[in-house]
Design a protein around this motif. Structure first.
Motif, mmCIF file in Angstrom:
data_model
loop_
_atom_site.group_PDB
_atom_site.id
_atom_site.type_symbol
_atom_site.label_atom_id
_atom_site.label_comp_id
_atom_site.label_asym_id
_atom_site.label_seq_id
_atom_site.Cartn_x
_atom_site.Cartn_y
_atom_site.Cartn_z
ATOM 1 N N MET A 1 0.218 4.266 -9.445
ATOM 2 C CA MET A 1 0.708 5.078 -8.339
ATOM 3 C C MET A 1 1.925 4.398 -7.713
ATOM 4 O O MET A 1 1.975 3.182 -7.566
ATOM 5 C CB MET A 1 -0.399 5.251 -7.302
ATOM 6 C CG MET A 1 -0.017 6.100 -6.110
ATOM 7 S SD MET A 1 -1.434 6.354 -5.001
ATOM 8 C CE MET A 1 -1.696 4.660 -4.417
ATOM 9 N N LEU A 2 2.910 5.197 -7.338
ATOM 10 C CA LEU A 2 4.112 4.727 -6.658
ATOM 11 C C LEU A 2 4.092 5.250 -5.224
ATOM 12 O O LEU A 2 3.778 6.418 -4.992
ATOM 13 C CB LEU A 2 5.363 5.231 -7.370
ATOM 14 C CG LEU A 2 5.501 4.842 -8.844
ATOM 15 C CD1 LEU A 2 6.552 5.718 -9.533
ATOM 16 C CD2 LEU A 2 5.886 3.373 -8.972
ATOM 17 N N VAL A 3 4.419 4.404 -4.254
ATOM 18 C CA VAL A 3 4.445 4.786 -2.846
ATOM 19 C C VAL A 3 5.800 4.417 -2.257
ATOM 20 O O VAL A 3 6.331 3.333 -2.531
ATOM 21 C CB VAL A 3 3.318 4.085 -2.055
ATOM 22 C CG1 VAL A 3 3.433 4.393 -0.561
ATOM 23 C CG2 VAL A 3 1.955 4.523 -2.560
ATOM 24 N N VAL A 4 6.356 5.308 -1.438
ATOM 25 C CA VAL A 4 7.600 5.027 -0.727
ATOM 26 C C VAL A 4 7.247 4.335 0.580
ATOM 27 O O VAL A 4 6.672 4.960 1.477
ATOM 28 C CB VAL A 4 8.400 6.316 -0.456
ATOM 29 C CG1 VAL A 4 9.693 5.980 0.292
ATOM 30 C CG2 VAL A 4 8.717 7.036 -1.763
ATOM 31 N N PRO A 5 7.548 3.044 0.721
ATOM 32 C CA PRO A 5 7.168 2.314 1.929
ATOM 33 C C PRO A 5 7.780 2.931 3.190
ATOM 34 O O PRO A 5 8.954 3.320 3.207
ATOM 35 C CB PRO A 5 7.737 0.908 1.680
ATOM 36 C CG PRO A 5 7.888 0.805 0.207
ATOM 37 C CD PRO A 5 8.237 2.184 -0.251
ATOM 38 N N GLY A 6 6.975 3.039 4.236
ATOM 39 C CA GLY A 6 7.445 3.563 5.504
ATOM 40 C C GLY A 6 7.515 5.069 5.604
ATOM 41 O O GLY A 6 7.765 5.612 6.686
ATOM 42 N N SER A 7 7.284 5.763 4.483
ATOM 43 C CA SER A 7 7.408 7.228 4.498
ATOM 44 C C SER A 7 6.337 7.891 5.352
ATOM 45 O O SER A 7 6.493 9.045 5.775
ATOM 46 C CB SER A 7 7.361 7.785 3.070
ATOM 47 O OG SER A 7 6.184 7.374 2.397
ATOM 48 N N HIS A 8 5.252 7.180 5.636
ATOM 49 C CA HIS A 8 4.180 7.738 6.479
ATOM 50 C C HIS A 8 4.622 7.901 7.932
ATOM 51 O O HIS A 8 3.948 8.582 8.703
ATOM 52 C CB HIS A 8 2.940 6.847 6.418
ATOM 53 C CG HIS A 8 3.125 5.494 7.019
ATOM 54 N ND1 HIS A 8 4.075 4.591 6.560
ATOM 55 C CD2 HIS A 8 2.494 4.870 8.053
ATOM 56 C CE1 HIS A 8 4.019 3.476 7.282
ATOM 57 N NE2 HIS A 8 3.066 3.622 8.194
ATOM 58 N N THR B 1 -0.707 -5.412 9.532
ATOM 59 C CA THR B 1 0.698 -5.129 9.829
ATOM 60 C C THR B 1 1.387 -4.475 8.646
ATOM 61 O O THR B 1 2.177 -3.539 8.803
ATOM 62 C CB THR B 1 1.429 -6.422 10.227
ATOM 63 O OG1 THR B 1 0.815 -6.966 11.408
ATOM 64 C CG2 THR B 1 2.894 -6.159 10.511
ATOM 65 N N GLN B 2 1.085 -4.961 7.429
ATOM 66 C CA GLN B 2 1.683 -4.338 6.244
ATOM 67 C C GLN B 2 1.303 -2.871 6.159
ATOM 68 O O GLN B 2 2.147 -2.008 5.892
ATOM 69 C CB GLN B 2 1.251 -5.049 4.967
ATOM 70 C CG GLN B 2 1.821 -4.381 3.708
ATOM 71 C CD GLN B 2 1.315 -4.980 2.417
ATOM 72 O OE1 GLN B 2 1.096 -6.178 2.339
ATOM 73 N NE2 GLN B 2 1.133 -4.137 1.404
ATOM 74 N N TYR B 3 0.015 -2.570 6.364
ATOM 75 C CA TYR B 3 -0.419 -1.176 6.298
ATOM 76 C C TYR B 3 0.278 -0.346 7.376
ATOM 77 O O TYR B 3 0.741 0.773 7.108
ATOM 78 C CB TYR B 3 -1.935 -1.082 6.452
ATOM 79 C CG TYR B 3 -2.432 0.346 6.461
ATOM 80 C CD1 TYR B 3 -2.584 1.050 5.263
ATOM 81 C CD2 TYR B 3 -2.707 1.007 7.652
ATOM 82 C CE1 TYR B 3 -3.013 2.369 5.255
ATOM 83 C CE2 TYR B 3 -3.133 2.331 7.660
ATOM 84 C CZ TYR B 3 -3.285 3.004 6.460
ATOM 85 O OH TYR B 3 -3.693 4.308 6.462
ATOM 86 N N GLN B 4 0.352 -0.859 8.579
ATOM 87 C CA GLN B 4 0.967 -0.112 9.679
ATOM 88 C C GLN B 4 2.442 0.151 9.429
ATOM 89 O O GLN B 4 2.942 1.242 9.723
ATOM 90 C CB GLN B 4 0.785 -0.888 10.989
ATOM 91 C CG GLN B 4 -0.661 -0.948 11.471
ATOM 92 C CD GLN B 4 -0.885 -2.008 12.537
ATOM 93 O OE1 GLN B 4 0.041 -2.720 12.937
ATOM 94 N NE2 GLN B 4 -2.120 -2.132 12.998
ATOM 95 N N GLU B 5 3.146 -0.821 8.865
ATOM 96 C CA GLU B 5 4.588 -0.694 8.686
ATOM 97 C C GLU B 5 4.978 -0.017 7.379
ATOM 98 O O GLU B 5 5.930 0.765 7.339
ATOM 99 C CB GLU B 5 5.242 -2.085 8.762
ATOM 100 C CG GLU B 5 5.128 -2.727 10.144
ATOM 101 C CD GLU B 5 5.783 -4.100 10.208
ATOM 102 O OE1 GLU B 5 6.186 -4.606 9.121
ATOM 103 O OE2 GLU B 5 5.890 -4.659 11.310
ATOM 104 N N GLN B 6 4.248 -0.300 6.293
ATOM 105 C CA GLN B 6 4.629 0.224 4.983
ATOM 106 C C GLN B 6 3.769 1.399 4.526
ATOM 107 O O GLN B 6 4.145 2.120 3.607
ATOM 108 C CB GLN B 6 4.580 -0.891 3.943
ATOM 109 C CG GLN B 6 5.553 -2.025 4.224
ATOM 110 C CD GLN B 6 5.717 -2.954 3.044
ATOM 111 O OE1 GLN B 6 5.604 -2.555 1.881
ATOM 112 N NE2 GLN B 6 5.987 -4.219 3.317
ATOM 113 N N GLY B 7 2.575 1.558 5.112
ATOM 114 C CA GLY B 7 1.724 2.681 4.756
ATOM 115 C C GLY B 7 0.845 2.452 3.550
ATOM 116 O O GLY B 7 0.223 3.399 3.062
ATOM 117 N N TRP B 8 0.757 1.203 3.069
ATOM 118 C CA TRP B 8 -0.104 0.915 1.917
ATOM 119 C C TRP B 8 -0.540 -0.543 1.948
ATOM 120 O O TRP B 8 0.085 -1.387 2.588
ATOM 121 C CB TRP B 8 0.600 1.220 0.598
ATOM 122 C CG TRP B 8 1.761 0.315 0.296
ATOM 123 C CD1 TRP B 8 3.060 0.477 0.700
ATOM 124 C CD2 TRP B 8 1.733 -0.905 -0.453
ATOM 125 N NE1 TRP B 8 3.841 -0.562 0.249
ATOM 126 C CE2 TRP B 8 3.049 -1.430 -0.460
ATOM 127 C CE3 TRP B 8 0.734 -1.602 -1.106
ATOM 128 C CZ2 TRP B 8 3.393 -2.612 -1.101
ATOM 129 C CZ3 TRP B 8 1.059 -2.801 -1.749
ATOM 130 C CH2 TRP B 8 2.385 -3.277 -1.746
#
Length: 296
Positions: free
Chosen positions: A149-156, A8-15
Motif C-alpha cells: 500500500m502507498l500513502v500520501v503523507p499528510g493527505s489526511h 506524532t508520526q501518525y498525527q502528522e503523516q497519517g500512517w
C-alpha cells in the motif's frame, strides 16, 4: 503502548507501522484459514458474500482477491482485533471508546494481484467525526515489489476529494486532480507480523503484485465509539455489539471535517474493486505476468 514519537508520526503523516504486533502462532492460524477459503473458492464461479474473485478465476486455478468480513467467518480474526496489545495501540490513536466498522482480507497473489486505485476510505463511510482508521495486518513480508500500500503523507489533513464518475460514486479519485502530490507517496512496508495504521482521510492505493511472492493484507476499519455513520445505523443492537472497548453511547461527537456523500451509489456494487471498475481513469496498470515468472 505507543511512544510519543509514534503518536506524532501518525498525527502528522497519517500512517504508522508497528512491527511484530501479530505473533507467529496467530499469523499461522490466519494463513491456515485463508488456505481453506481459497480451496473452498474452487466451488464458485462468481462473487458472493464471502469471496471477491479475480479475473480468470476457475476451479482449476482459484483466484481470490478478497475475503469479505473474515472476522465473521474465522474466530482468529475476531480474536486479533480484540486482543489487548492491538486495543492499546488503537486507544492511543483514537481514544478510550472503540468500535469495529468492518474487515476484509485482500489477497495479492503472484502474477495477478489486482491494484487498488487512489482513494480515501472516508469517501466510502463518512461519520460525525474522523477519528477512524484502518488497521493493516501483514500476513506476508510486504515490499514495494509485491504491491505494498502507498500513502500520501499528510493527505489526511487536506480536502475530501471527489470519488465520482459520470455523476455516480465510483470509489476512486481522478489521479490527475491538482494538489494530490502522488509523487510523494510512501510504501507501507514491513516484515510479516507487522501492523500498519492509516487515517481514514489519508489518500492511498496500491499497484499490482508483479513479484514472485504473495502479499496477503488483512484490514480492519475501526472508529471512535462516538463516531456515528452519516448514512445511518440500520441495527443499533448490532452496532453496539461491534464495540471493542468502552460503553455504548447515543451521543455522537461532531467535528467540522470536509464530507462528500457516496451518493448516488456506485454503479458496480460488491467491493472497492467493483466500484472502481466504473471510474474510467486508471493510475495503476494491470497486466498478466508470465506464468513461468511466478511461484507461490
Amino acid at each position: 503502548m505507543l511512544t510519543q514519537q509514534q503518536k506524532t508520526q501518525y498525527q502528522e503523516q497519517g500512517w504508522l507501522v508497528v512491527p511484530d504486533l501479530l505473533n507467529d502462532i496467530m499469523r499461522q492460524k490466519m494463513k491456515d484459514a485463508l488456505a481453506q477459503w481459497v480451496e473452498q473458492s474452487r466451488q464458485i464461479s462468481d462473487h458472493n458474500q464471502l469471496f471477491d474473485l479475480e479475473r480468470g478465476h476457475s476451479a482449476a486455478d482459484p483466484r481470490v482477491r478478497r475475503i469479505k468480513q473474515p472476522h465473521k467467518h474465522g474466530p482468529v480474526f475476531e480474536d486479533f482485533i480484540r486482543s489487548q496489545p492491538v486495543l492499546d495501540v488503537l486507544s492511543d490513536l483514537l481514544g478510550p471508546g472503540l468500535r469495529l466498522q468492518s474487515s476484509k482480507l485482500n489477497l495479492k497473489s503472484p502474477r495477478f494481484g489486482s491494484p487498488v486505485e487512489w482513494h480515501q476510505d472516508w469517501a466510502f463511510y463518512p461519520h460525525t467525526n474522523d477519528d477512524i482508521l484502518a488497521v493493516g495486518v501483514m500476513l506476508d513480508d510486504t515490499s514495494l515489489e509485491n504491491g505494498a500500500m502507498l500513502v500520501v503523507p499528510g493527505s489526511h489533513q487536506g480536502p475530501t476529494y471527489d470519488h465520482h464518475a459520470d455523476g455516480r460514486f465510483c470509489g476512486a479519485l481522478d489521479p490527475q486532480m491538482p494538489g494530490l502530490n502522488l509523487d510523494q507517496a510512501v510504501p507501507i512496508v514491513g516484515k510479516a507480523g507487522s501492523v500498519s495504521f492509516h487515517h481514514v482521510r489519508a489518500v492511498h492505493g496500491s499497484a499490482q503484485n508483479r513479484s514472485t511472492m504473495s502479499r496477503n493484507f488483512l484490514l480492519y476499519e475501526v472508529c471512535a465509539a462516538d463516531a456515528f455513520p452519516l448514512m445511518g445505523v440500520a441495527d443499533f443492537d448490532e452496532f453496539n455489539q461491534r464495540l471493542l472497548r468502552g460503553a455504548p453511547t447515543i451521543t455522537p461527537r461532531f467535528r467540522d471535517v470536509p464530507v462528500r456523500m457516496p451518493l448516488p451509489p456506485a454503479l458496480n456494487q460488491g467491493s472497492i474493486y467493483e466500484n472502481q471498475a466504473s471510474s474510467g481513469k486508471r493510475f495503476f496498470d494491470q497486466v498478466e505476468v508470465p506464468q513461468q515468472a511466478a511461484s507461490t
